[in-house]
Design an enzyme around this catalytic site. Sequence first.
Site, PDB file in Angstrom:
ATOM      1  N   ASN A  37       0.532  -3.866  -1.486  1.00 28.14           N
ATOM      2  CA  ASN A  37       0.542  -3.161  -0.199  1.00 28.14           C
ATOM      3  C   ASN A  37       1.730  -3.634   0.630  1.00 28.14           C
ATOM      4  O   ASN A  37       2.133  -4.799   0.574  1.00 28.14           O
ATOM      5  CB  ASN A  37      -0.787  -3.311   0.547  1.00 28.14           C
ATOM      6  CG  ASN A  37      -1.223  -4.741   0.767  1.00 28.14           C
ATOM      7  OD1 ASN A  37      -0.890  -5.625  -0.008  1.00 28.14           O
ATOM      8  ND2 ASN A  37      -1.980  -4.970   1.820  1.00 28.14           N
ATOM      9  N   ILE A  38       2.295  -2.699   1.386  1.00 26.76           N
ATOM     10  CA  ILE A  38       3.489  -2.978   2.196  1.00 26.76           C
ATOM     11  C   ILE A  38       3.198  -2.489   3.614  1.00 26.76           C
ATOM     12  O   ILE A  38       3.143  -1.266   3.850  1.00 26.76           O
ATOM     13  CB  ILE A  38       4.729  -2.257   1.607  1.00 26.76           C
ATOM     14  CG1 ILE A  38       4.934  -2.662   0.142  1.00 26.76           C
ATOM     15  CG2 ILE A  38       5.966  -2.587   2.436  1.00 26.76           C
ATOM     16  CD1 ILE A  38       5.979  -1.849  -0.597  1.00 26.76           C
ATOM     17  N   GLU A  70      -1.752   0.777  -4.516  1.00 28.12           N
ATOM     18  CA  GLU A  70      -1.884   1.810  -5.550  1.00 28.12           C
ATOM     19  C   GLU A  70      -0.749   2.824  -5.443  1.00 28.12           C
ATOM     20  O   GLU A  70      -0.134   3.216  -6.435  1.00 28.12           O
ATOM     21  CB  GLU A  70      -3.217   2.564  -5.404  1.00 28.12           C
ATOM     22  CG  GLU A  70      -4.445   1.683  -5.534  1.00 28.12           C
ATOM     23  CD  GLU A  70      -4.909   1.081  -4.202  1.00 28.12           C
ATOM     24  OE1 GLU A  70      -4.051   0.666  -3.399  1.00 28.12           O
ATOM     25  OE2 GLU A  70      -6.128   1.015  -3.987  1.00 28.12           O
ATOM     26  N   CYS A  86      -5.338   7.092  -1.461  1.00 22.54           N
ATOM     27  CA  CYS A  86      -4.877   6.736  -2.815  1.00 22.54           C
ATOM     28  C   CYS A  86      -5.628   7.526  -3.883  1.00 22.54           C
ATOM     29  O   CYS A  86      -5.050   7.925  -4.894  1.00 22.54           O
ATOM     30  CB  CYS A  86      -5.021   5.233  -3.034  1.00 22.54           C
ATOM     31  SG  CYS A  86      -3.821   4.302  -2.059  1.00 22.54           S
ATOM     32  N   CYS A 112      -8.637   3.338  -1.366  1.00 14.67           N
ATOM     33  CA  CYS A 112      -8.912   4.171  -0.179  1.00 14.67           C
ATOM     34  C   CYS A 112      -8.833   5.651  -0.559  1.00 14.67           C
ATOM     35  O   CYS A 112      -8.344   6.016  -1.634  1.00 14.67           O
ATOM     36  CB  CYS A 112      -7.935   3.829   0.952  1.00 14.67           C
ATOM     37  SG  CYS A 112      -6.319   4.604   0.763  1.00 14.67           S
TER      38      CYS A 112
HETATM   39  N1  THU Z   1      -4.992  -1.357   1.147  1.00 23.47           N
HETATM   40  C1  THU Z   1      -4.475  -1.120  -0.099  1.00 23.47           C
HETATM   41  O1  THU Z   1      -3.359  -1.580  -0.425  1.00 23.47           O
HETATM   42  N2  THU Z   1      -5.190  -0.355  -0.963  1.00 23.47           N
HETATM   43  C2  THU Z   1      -6.403   0.189  -0.681  1.00 23.47           C
HETATM   44  O2  THU Z   1      -6.891   1.025  -1.426  1.00 23.47           O
HETATM   45  C3  THU Z   1      -7.120  -0.257   0.515  1.00 23.47           C
HETATM   46  C4  THU Z   1      -6.254  -0.817   1.595  1.00 23.47           C
HETATM   47  C5  THU Z   1      -4.203  -2.170   2.072  1.00 23.47           C
HETATM   48  C6  THU Z   1      -3.625  -1.415   3.231  1.00 23.47           C
HETATM   49  C7  THU Z   1      -3.468  -2.491   4.261  1.00 23.47           C
HETATM   50  O3  THU Z   1      -2.225  -3.134   4.047  1.00 23.47           O
HETATM   51  C8  THU Z   1      -4.583  -3.480   3.961  1.00 23.47           C
HETATM   52  O4  THU Z   1      -5.023  -3.171   2.663  1.00 23.47           O
HETATM   53  C9  THU Z   1      -5.758  -3.384   4.923  1.00 23.47           C
HETATM   54  O5  THU Z   1      -6.204  -2.086   5.052  1.00 23.47           O
END
Ligand code: THU
Length: 153
Positions: free
Chosen positions: A55-56, A68, A107, A104
């Site tokens: 995640n970024i 994802e 995604c 989420c």
């Molecule tokens: N996040 C993801 O990378 N993937 C997901 O499917 C759920 C949420 C990240 C986004 C954000 O950087 C952090 O988790 C908190 O929501």
Amino acid sequence: MKKEWKFGTELDKRTQQELIRLAYEGKERSYSPYSGFEVGAALLAKNGTVYLGCNIENAAYSVTNCAERTAFFQAVSEGVTEFQAIAIVGGLKGSKSGELCAPCGVCRQVMMEFCDPKEFQIILEDGKGGCFAKTLEAFLPFGFGPGNLKKKE
Ligand code: THU
């Protein structure tokens, strides 16, 4: 980052565990200074390449990209658009690993664009020391995808 897949295409337990391990490798690059929630993904393409993602986050929060989608967008930007499975791991920085981290809704929708919902497998940890795989259809029933925009004969 990407890796060449050395294992079989059968999504047996060992393969699932190896993809989870690679997802942890992706998570090491998580840029999450705002939420402190670190996520990693390992996306197995049908051509045998595994794309890692993290995640970024962004100071303008809504611009954040999930792990994802990072993996999917890297693959697609290289011309790879056919996928078999994705492993996802995540949790608050410093928390114990192994917690279930489900993708989420956004995604899931991106997966729907490129993957057959009846075939594509989503691999998650179960919070009890193991992992499991379920189809995209199980995560996104009645999903809307490219097929909906095609003219019916
Ligand atoms: N996040 C993801 O990378 N993937 C997901 O499917 C759920 C949420 C990240 C986004 C954000 O950087 C952090 O988790 C908190 O929501």
